[in-house]
Design an enzyme around this catalytic site. Structure first.
Site, short mmCIF file in Angstrom:
data_model
loop_
_atom_site.label_atom_id
_atom_site.label_comp_id
_atom_site.label_asym_id
_atom_site.label_seq_id
_atom_site.Cartn_x
_atom_site.Cartn_y
_atom_site.Cartn_z
N THR A 1 78.36 -33.57 38.74
CA THR A 1 77.28 -33.18 37.83
C THR A 1 77.20 -31.68 37.58
O THR A 1 77.12 -31.23 36.44
CB THR A 1 75.94 -33.69 38.38
OG1 THR A 1 75.96 -35.12 38.40
CG2 THR A 1 74.77 -33.22 37.53
N ARG B 1 69.79 -29.26 38.72
CA ARG B 1 71.05 -28.68 38.28
C ARG B 1 71.35 -29.00 36.82
O ARG B 1 72.01 -28.23 36.13
CB ARG B 1 72.20 -29.13 39.19
CG ARG B 1 72.38 -30.63 39.36
CD ARG B 1 73.41 -30.90 40.46
NE ARG B 1 73.67 -32.33 40.67
CZ ARG B 1 73.02 -33.12 41.50
NH1 ARG B 1 72.02 -32.60 42.22
NH2 ARG B 1 73.34 -34.39 41.65
N ASP C 1 78.52 -35.25 31.63
CA ASP C 1 79.05 -34.33 32.63
C ASP C 1 80.25 -34.90 33.38
O ASP C 1 81.04 -34.16 33.95
CB ASP C 1 77.95 -33.93 33.61
CG ASP C 1 77.23 -35.13 34.21
OD1 ASP C 1 77.42 -36.27 33.72
OD2 ASP C 1 76.46 -34.95 35.17
#
Length: 566
Positions: free
Chosen positions: A92, A177, A366
């Protein structure tokens, strides 16, 4: 005898020549095509990231999508079917970093979700920063609060620089994140708090939330799903090709079948309930609802300065679903269909608020996902989970026995392995010899495809194959380990007997959707040529007429562009 030429003849000839030139010039001007009308840049760029969405799922389920979401992107946008997260560790944090930096890990410095600090040899988290805290929320030392470890800037940073900070850059995600690495250094990130269900920012970005955030939080929209049921969206026949639920037994206290109701063990709306919301469609709905609030609260796309704004939205739940059940599962299938409808509603909202003719949308992921080993085995594939802790214990013993020292393996966060060079030097051994011995041991283990050493990376010996290129891009000289190890296809580091994970350089983990939609700037169509996620930032920079981010190595996807705004 010379004839007398009338004095007026040279003048007449000159006049005729001038007339001919004028006529030719007028004809050339009339025949030349009119210059193309200048195309204004988009008022709002929206970057949608579906966490953990393999392109294979988009293709497999596309006939079941509604008209306004993913199908709209496929039909009205440029869809790159052979697009990849082109680095060897597909997780990720790295994937989100690639999207708007246009850079690979060896440059941008994010080498995993977690990795080993080369100085302290302790595990660090990609966005942790103890200098900052969540606003109004409990903060642990390892929580993600800033982009300090991201070593380069992003497209949003370049946009704000070019416009004197008049452009607004906002990123929102179910994961810290996911928001922080899209927001860059000068944007603003908001992330889901799994103990309260709020979306919050950190003191890196501001001291206090703006009024619109406070008002949104006061409404407690996250509580409306308590007691709600996640039931199949489509008729039962639509799921006929999905994997049997019996292949993936649920962990204690969890579920693997629909319908599923959202409650908590306490019977009250509490942290257990807010955490449970992450595995299912309601987290993504909350994320998109907060994105709507941000559009209105920040007046995105209606910037009084007349400059473009950037909104990043990372939808996290598909990753949680795929981890737990696999991309072949009914739950993953249904979740993607629900997500498609949510995206359609969001596009309809943007159309009413700003006008989609003024909006440029990018949709990507991602990373992709492998199938669960149990399902892969039904396809006659060699697929297993590989217990990394046991493998590292065996490697440590092997090195100690071979070189006569203890704990030559200092730390690991797979696929990175760190050796104790001080201990190796003390023993009088050569570092390269220990590296090679470790690599040889790993290559002899079942499930391991390859192993690379620091000496090989630094000498430029890691080359020659596509996978070697991906691994070289993933290795950062300052932060990465002294060895990097790759499992065989369909194997991955993990334990237990359910679920799956990602992180490999294989196509099931790298091949992700890459779609761009905006009829004033993008030529619709299916594009089969090779593309990379790092191409997004240079392409958007070209359209926005700003400098590409510092570390960008991607190309401008010129084949999909109508023309560049002037």
């Amino acid at each position: 005898m010379t004839k007398n030429v009338p004095a007026s003849l040279p003048a007449l000839r000159l006049l005729a020549t001038c007339l001919a030139l004028c006529v030719a010039a007028d004809w050339a001007h009339a025949a030349a095509p009119a210059p193309a009308a200048a195309v204004a840049p988009p008022k709002l760029v929206v970057v949608l990231v579906v966490d953990g969405l393999p392109n294979e799922q988009v293709q497999r389920y596309r006939d079941q999508f509604g008209q306004g979401g993913l199908r709209r992107m496929l039909d009205q946008g440029a869809a790159f079917g052979n697009a990849h997260q082109a680095h060897g560790v597909t997780v990720t944090a790295i994937g989100h970093s690639a999207i708007l930096t246009g850079a690979y890990p060896y440059v941008h410095g994010i080498i995993g979700n977690n990795w080993i600090d080369p100085v302290t040899k302790k595990s660090v988290y990609c966005t942790e920063d103890t200098n900052y805290t969540y606003i109004g929320e409990e903060t642990q030392p390892s929580d993600g609060t800033s982009p300090a470890r991201l070593k380069v800037n992003t497209l949003g940073d370049e946009l704000r620089y070019a416009t004197g900070s008049r452009s607004k850059v906002v990123a929102i995600s179910g994961k810290d994140r996911g928001a922080i690495l899209l927001a860059g250094k000068t944007g603003t990130a908001y992330m889901y708090m799994d103990k309260t269900g709020n979306f919050a920012s950190t003191t890196y970005y501001m001291k206090n939330h703006p009024e619109w955030v406070q008002k949104y939080q006061a409404g407690k929209p996250q509580d409306r799903y308590y007691g709600k049921t996640w039931a199949p969206l489509l008729p039962e026949a639509a799921y006929a090709g999905d994997a049997s639920e019996d292949l993936n037994p649920p962990k204690p206290g969890s579920h693997n079948r629909l319908p599923f109701a959202y409650y908590s063990e306490s019977g009250e709306i509490d942290a257990g309930y807010y955490n449970l919301l992450k595995t299912g469609p309601y987290l993504d709905q909350l994320t998109l609802d907060f994105a709507r609030a941000a559009v209105e609260g920040e007046n995105l796309g209606r910037n009084p300065a007349g400059v473009p704004d950037l909104l990043g939205v990372s939808l996290s739940a598909h990753d949680y679903v795929n981890h737990a059940f696999g991309p072949e599962s009914k739950l993953s299938h249904d979740h993607l269909q629900r997500l498609d409808r949510m995206v359609a509603d969001f596009f309809n909202y943007l159309d009413k608020r700003i006008g989609m003719d003024n909006v440029l949308v990018v949709l990507t992921a991602d990373h992709g996902f492998p199938n669960t080993p149990e399902f892969a085995q039904t396809q006659h594939l060699d697929a297993q989970r590989l217990d990394g802790a046991k493998l590292m214990a065996a490697l440590d013993k092997h090195l100690s026995d071979k070189f006569g020292g203890s704990k030559l393996l200092q730390a690991y966060s797979l696929p990175n392995i760190h050796l104790d060079y001080a201990q190796i030097d003390k023993l009088g051994a050569k570092r390269a010899d220990v590296e090679n011995a470790a690599a040889a041991f790993l290559l002899a283990q079942n499930g391991i495809a390859d192993a690379y050493t620091r000496t090989q990376f630094e000498s430029g010996a890691v080359q020659g194959t596509h996978i070697a290129t991906l691994m070289r891009r993933a290795w950062n000289r300052e932060a990465s380990g002294d060895l990097m190890v790759i499992t065989k296809p369909f194997w991955y580091f993990g334990s237990g007997n359910s679920g799956t994970s990602h992180g490999s350089p294989y196509a099931y983990d790298t091949n992700v959707p890459l779609m761009i939609m905006g009829k004033r700037w993008i030529k619709p169509g299916y594009y089969g040529q090779y593309a990379e996620v790092v191409d997004i930032a240079p392409t958007l920079a070209n359209l926005l007429r700003v400098r590409p981010p510092a570390g960008a190595e991607g190309r401008v996807l010129t084949e999909s562009l109508v023309q560049t705004p002037r």
